[in-house]
Write a protein that holds these residues in place. Structure first.
Motif, mmCIF file in Angstrom:
data_model
loop_
_atom_site.group_PDB
_atom_site.id
_atom_site.type_symbol
_atom_site.label_atom_id
_atom_site.label_comp_id
_atom_site.label_asym_id
_atom_site.label_seq_id
_atom_site.Cartn_x
_atom_site.Cartn_y
_atom_site.Cartn_z
ATOM 1 N N GLU A 184 0.795 -1.226 0.000
ATOM 2 C CA GLU A 184 0.000 0.000 0.000
ATOM 3 C C GLU A 184 0.836 1.289 0.000
ATOM 4 O OE1 GLU A 184 -2.712 -0.322 3.328
ATOM 5 O OE2 GLU A 184 -3.355 -2.314 2.653
ATOM 6 N N HIS A 185 2.004 1.257 0.667
ATOM 7 C CA HIS A 185 2.759 2.497 0.876
ATOM 8 C C HIS A 185 4.132 2.520 0.218
ATOM 9 C CE1 HIS A 185 -0.292 3.754 3.744
ATOM 10 N NE2 HIS A 185 -0.211 2.552 4.294
ATOM 11 N N GLY A 186 4.592 1.394 -0.315
ATOM 12 C CA GLY A 186 5.885 1.356 -0.987
ATOM 13 C C GLY A 186 7.038 0.999 -0.068
ATOM 14 N N GLU A 187 8.139 0.672 -0.712
ATOM 15 C CA GLU A 187 9.313 0.158 0.002
ATOM 16 C C GLU A 187 9.921 1.152 0.982
ATOM 17 O OE1 GLU A 187 13.702 -0.929 -1.488
ATOM 18 O OE2 GLU A 187 12.133 -2.212 -2.356
ATOM 19 N N GLN A 188 10.168 2.378 0.543
ATOM 20 C CA GLN A 188 10.826 3.350 1.424
ATOM 21 C C GLN A 188 9.984 3.658 2.662
ATOM 22 O OE1 GLN A 188 14.041 4.247 1.308
ATOM 23 N NE2 GLN A 188 14.028 2.768 -0.367
ATOM 24 N N ASN A 189 8.680 3.788 2.491
ATOM 25 C CA ASN A 189 7.807 4.030 3.641
ATOM 26 C C ASN A 189 7.805 2.827 4.577
ATOM 27 O OD1 ASN A 189 6.955 6.665 2.993
ATOM 28 N ND2 ASN A 189 5.484 5.849 1.534
ATOM 29 N N LEU A 190 7.812 1.619 4.011
ATOM 30 C CA LEU A 190 7.868 0.416 4.848
ATOM 31 C C LEU A 190 9.154 0.384 5.667
ATOM 32 C CD1 LEU A 190 6.927 -2.450 5.765
ATOM 33 C CD2 LEU A 190 8.307 -3.311 3.857
ATOM 34 N N LEU A 191 10.285 0.662 5.031
ATOM 35 C CA LEU A 191 11.572 0.607 5.738
ATOM 36 C C LEU A 191 11.614 1.612 6.877
ATOM 37 C CD1 LEU A 191 13.875 0.152 2.629
ATOM 38 C CD2 LEU A 191 13.184 -1.611 4.279
ATOM 39 N N SER A 192 11.087 2.813 6.656
ATOM 40 C CA SER A 192 11.015 3.818 7.730
ATOM 41 C C SER A 192 10.100 3.345 8.860
ATOM 42 C CB SER A 192 10.482 5.146 7.182
ATOM 43 O OG SER A 192 11.357 5.666 6.236
ATOM 44 N N TYR A 193 8.986 2.766 8.487
ATOM 45 C CA TYR A 193 8.020 2.240 9.455
ATOM 46 C C TYR A 193 8.648 1.115 10.285
ATOM 47 C CZ TYR A 193 3.652 0.037 11.077
ATOM 48 O OH TYR A 193 2.645 -0.524 11.840
ATOM 49 N N MET A 194 9.352 0.198 9.625
ATOM 50 C CA MET A 194 9.977 -0.911 10.363
ATOM 51 C C MET A 194 11.080 -0.397 11.278
ATOM 52 S SD MET A 194 9.956 -4.336 7.929
ATOM 53 C CE MET A 194 11.279 -3.838 6.860
ATOM 54 N N LYS A 195 11.822 0.605 10.843
ATOM 55 C CA LYS A 195 12.875 1.185 11.691
ATOM 56 C C LYS A 195 12.273 1.734 12.985
ATOM 57 C CE LYS A 195 16.889 4.193 11.536
ATOM 58 N NZ LYS A 195 17.767 4.985 10.663
ATOM 59 N N LYS A 196 11.120 2.405 12.868
ATOM 60 C CA LYS A 196 10.434 2.935 14.052
ATOM 61 C C LYS A 196 9.928 1.801 14.943
ATOM 62 C CE LYS A 196 9.004 7.147 11.723
ATOM 63 N NZ LYS A 196 7.919 7.788 10.993
ATOM 64 N N LEU A 197 9.371 0.751 14.334
ATOM 65 C CA LEU A 197 8.893 -0.400 15.121
ATOM 66 C C LEU A 197 10.032 -1.072 15.877
ATOM 67 C CD1 LEU A 197 6.366 -2.270 12.761
ATOM 68 C CD2 LEU A 197 5.843 -1.028 14.863
ATOM 69 N N ILE A 198 11.152 -1.242 15.218
ATOM 70 C CA ILE A 198 12.314 -1.880 15.844
ATOM 71 C C ILE A 198 12.786 -1.048 17.024
ATOM 72 C CG2 ILE A 198 14.741 -2.504 15.505
ATOM 73 C CD1 ILE A 198 13.888 -3.097 12.511
ATOM 74 N N LYS A 199 12.888 0.249 16.813
ATOM 75 C CA LYS A 199 13.335 1.148 17.880
ATOM 76 C C LYS A 199 12.376 1.086 19.070
ATOM 77 C CE LYS A 199 15.449 5.640 18.319
ATOM 78 N NZ LYS A 199 15.843 6.862 17.625
ATOM 79 N N LYS A 200 11.086 1.090 18.776
ATOM 80 C CA LYS A 200 10.052 1.052 19.818
ATOM 81 C C LYS A 200 10.107 -0.257 20.619
ATOM 82 C CE LYS A 200 5.023 1.137 20.273
ATOM 83 N NZ LYS A 200 3.750 1.145 19.538
ATOM 84 N N HIS A 201 10.376 -1.346 19.947
ATOM 85 C CA HIS A 201 10.352 -2.662 20.590
ATOM 86 C C HIS A 201 11.733 -3.181 20.980
ATOM 87 C CE1 HIS A 201 6.387 -2.585 18.640
ATOM 88 N NE2 HIS A 201 6.022 -3.298 19.686
ATOM 89 N N ASN A 202 12.741 -2.333 20.919
ATOM 90 C CA ASN A 202 14.095 -2.758 21.229
ATOM 91 C C ASN A 202 14.271 -2.836 22.758
ATOM 92 O OD1 ASN A 202 16.719 -3.509 20.923
ATOM 93 N ND2 ASN A 202 17.485 -1.445 20.506
ATOM 94 N N THR A 203 13.797 -3.944 23.306
ATOM 95 C CA THR A 203 13.859 -4.150 24.751
ATOM 96 C C THR A 203 14.831 -5.274 25.076
ATOM 97 O OG1 THR A 203 12.013 -5.695 24.663
ATOM 98 C CG2 THR A 203 11.475 -3.383 25.058
ATOM 99 N N SER A 204 15.183 -5.369 26.314
ATOM 100 C CA SER A 204 16.156 -6.376 26.727
ATOM 101 C C SER A 204 15.673 -7.805 26.512
ATOM 102 C CB SER A 204 16.538 -6.170 28.191
ATOM 103 O OG SER A 204 15.386 -6.312 29.006
ATOM 104 N N HIS A 205 14.353 -8.046 26.544
ATOM 105 C CA HIS A 205 13.852 -9.418 26.358
ATOM 106 C C HIS A 205 13.970 -9.868 24.910
ATOM 107 C CE1 HIS A 205 10.153 -7.252 25.208
ATOM 108 N NE2 HIS A 205 9.831 -8.344 24.524
ATOM 109 N N GLU A 206 14.324 -8.966 23.980
ATOM 110 C CA GLU A 206 14.501 -9.355 22.585
ATOM 111 C C GLU A 206 15.974 -9.499 22.219
ATOM 112 O OE1 GLU A 206 12.500 -6.969 19.720
ATOM 113 O OE2 GLU A 206 10.557 -7.778 20.254
ATOM 114 N N LYS A 207 16.860 -9.547 23.166
ATOM 115 C CA LYS A 207 18.292 -9.656 22.876
ATOM 116 C C LYS A 207 18.681 -11.095 22.574
ATOM 117 C CE LYS A 207 19.165 -5.317 23.672
ATOM 118 N NZ LYS A 207 19.229 -4.426 22.565
ATOM 119 N N THR A 208 17.967 -11.709 21.641
ATOM 120 C CA THR A 208 18.211 -13.100 21.277
ATOM 121 C C THR A 208 19.326 -13.212 20.277
ATOM 122 O OG1 THR A 208 15.826 -13.410 21.497
ATOM 123 C CG2 THR A 208 17.063 -15.211 20.543
#
Length: 182
Positions: A158-182
């Motif tokens: 729906e939004h294209g590659e560049q918008n997806l990559l920016s969106y995923m970067k924000k999601l990763i930053k938001k969810h970058n918690t210690s319990h995901e340090k796998t």
């Protein structure tokens, strides 16, 4: 055979480079660099050359010929960006484990790059979602992981590659918690 060797090497190297560039745009620098290094190991590389076709993964051809793929068994057990890595066998049977967001993002980058590699000029932003739908009936993914994957692939369409990559970067930053340090 020499043609297959060179062509397979170029295919996996171009794919790896594409995934690396996509991962870098999501802030996944280490994952981008380390992505798919196991494809250069003999157990994965030799069948890749033997079953190389150029328009799809050699793993698919090897599975058709042998009923399984030794290279795939090796690959999925070493690469956390594959949902198959996150399957365990428990007293309840085969149990899908929820993937950390950064590996889901790498999986999406991998699917985009693979679609571009094999579809070439026929690639479009809906192609990774189409692939996911076609393969979905065989997927034993954790429900949350499957829902997130579906959402991200729909976002791409729906939004294209560049918008997806920016969106995923924000999601990763938001969810970058210690319990995901796998």
């Amino acid at each position: 055979m020499m043609h297959n060797l060179i062509s397979h090497f170029l295919t996996i190297t171009i794919h790896k480079y594409r995934v690396m560039r996509l991962c870098f745009q999501c802030g996944l620098y280490k994952q981008g660099i380390l992505h798919d290094l196991s494809k250069y190991s003999l157990i994965e590389f030799i069948p890749g050359v033997k079953y190389y076709q150029g328009y799809r993964s050699p793993i698919s051809k090897e599975k058709e010929v042998k009923g399984y793929s030794e290279g795939w068994l090796h690959h999925k057990g070493r690469n956390k960006h594959h949902w198959e890595y996150w399957i365990d066998h428990t007293k309840q049977g085969v149990t899908p484990i929820q993937m950390p967001i950064r590996y889901v993002a790498e999986m999406i980058c991998d699917r985009i790059a693979a679609s571009k590699t094999y579809l070439k000029d026929n690639y479009h932003d809906g192609a990774p979602l189409q692939y996911f739908h076609n393969e979905g009936r065989y997927v034993t993914m954790h429900p949350n992981t499957k829902q997130l994957t579906q959402h991200l692939l729909e976002y791409l369409q729906e939004h294209g590659e560049q918008n997806l990559l920016s969106y995923m970067k924000k999601l990763i930053k938001k969810h970058n918690t210690s319990h995901e340090k796998t």
